[in-house]
Design an enzyme around this catalytic site. Sequence first.
Site, PDB file in Angstrom:
ATOM      1  N   CYS A 106      41.072  16.075 -39.006  1.00 33.53           N
ATOM      2  CA  CYS A 106      41.310  16.958 -40.230  1.00 33.53           C
ATOM      3  C   CYS A 106      42.638  16.289 -40.746  1.00 33.53           C
ATOM      4  O   CYS A 106      42.727  16.371 -41.996  1.00 33.53           O
ATOM      5  CB  CYS A 106      41.516  18.487 -39.915  1.00 33.53           C
ATOM      6  SG  CYS A 106      42.983  18.678 -38.697  1.00 33.53           S
ATOM      7  N   THR A 147      29.569  24.571 -38.711  1.00 37.38           N
ATOM      8  CA  THR A 147      29.171  24.879 -37.464  1.00 37.38           C
ATOM      9  C   THR A 147      29.380  23.770 -36.394  1.00 37.38           C
ATOM     10  O   THR A 147      28.955  23.709 -35.367  1.00 37.38           O
ATOM     11  CB  THR A 147      27.432  24.892 -37.692  1.00 37.38           C
ATOM     12  OG1 THR A 147      26.913  23.756 -38.057  1.00 37.38           O
ATOM     13  CG2 THR A 147      27.066  26.102 -38.118  1.00 37.38           C
TER      14      THR A 147
END
Length: 437
Positions: free
Chosen positions: A48, A193
């Site tokens: 991230c 997910t």
Amino acid sequence: MVLFSLVATHADIDLETVAQLSNGASGIATSALSGSPAVTGAIVLATCNRYEIYGEAPHADDVEAARAALVSEISGLSGLNEQLVSRSFSTRTGPEVTQHLFAVSAGLDSAVVGEREIAGQVRRALITAQHEGTASSGLVRLFQAASKTAKDVGAQTALGSRGLSIVSVALDLATDLSESPDWSAKNVVVFGTGAYAGATMALLRERGCTDISVFSSSGRAEAFVATRGGTALDSDSLPVAVAAADVMIGCSGSDTRVEAGELAGIRAGSAQPLIAIDLALTHDFDPEVGQLDGVELLTLESVRLAAPQEQAESLTQASGIVSGAAQAFEQEREARSVDSAIVALRRHTMNVLDAEMERVRARHGCTAAAEEVEFALRRMVKQLLHVPTVRARELAANGQQDDYVSALETLYGITVEQPATTAQPECPVDHQSLETA
């Protein structure tokens, strides 16, 4: 063979640029290997808040060509011009590569120092590269050593003992912003997910949250909630769930994102406040969402600024473990680098011995005297090779292995051939299933 890395992180550039650079990250290793002989191995670590490429080149002189090839590939996949891509990445070679990766894997270079997730991401990066056949043997050893170092830091220090992670800090921020700190009463919608979504679900459960819905634009929500609980959403049921949500968390980074205008229409009849937590590198939520009435937007930058500082003593101890492990790895690697030279010297010497013994046998036959001569010569050769072998290890430990190789070529005319570094064969194990389990 020379290890190198290209590094773009939150510490040097903004997260939006990191996100843009990461477009097409999944294919960069394969395309680089097929497109340039200067790249003999590659592993991509994209999270991230960082995009890092670890590579192996045949020689130090090839690193610049390898970097140029990677920059060109990243530019083509991301749509950014090559000058911007090149400026965004810092380049490391030699021991700097090892020191950095070990620190990253141990969580010392994270927005949340000591976070747990990065060690798993490092392991998954290696698994992916092995599966795709882009991980050279040198890179495999590097990443395996980095994972071991992360385990040692976790076992021997208090760093990260509170279980801090980007997700946990984000949920702490959301708790502070909420009218009620009780997560058992909150209605949460999770987008995605993947690994982050799984970690988010686990932490929400720990905090008592039971009303969790999951949406995936790829249609994997049903399978995801089947093992983790929650309610699967599709495109039809998503707007209703978002309208009733207290918190929505973006973990997918897919091409589909929630636009501010769209969210304003969905929430038009809702009086309750909404906290939107965007943990996706490429943004699941339009940044303008934070400007809507009744909506608080938390981003990765918010998490980075709110992350607590770990205790200085733990950081010092962890840094010592990382530095020691990196130094040990480099010493072992340097020692291994002279193996080919040692083998070449032994082969050269033994060839001379064998040739001489052929002449002895031709003259005296396979007699006891010939055997005695051979025994004496082999013992002498063993003694003669002892010091050059020891010196090879010593020079390698000091980074002078090239001097040793040059000396062999000058004195004996021996050409030392380095063994080819081949990519690891594709593993027959379904690692994705193991990670999910």
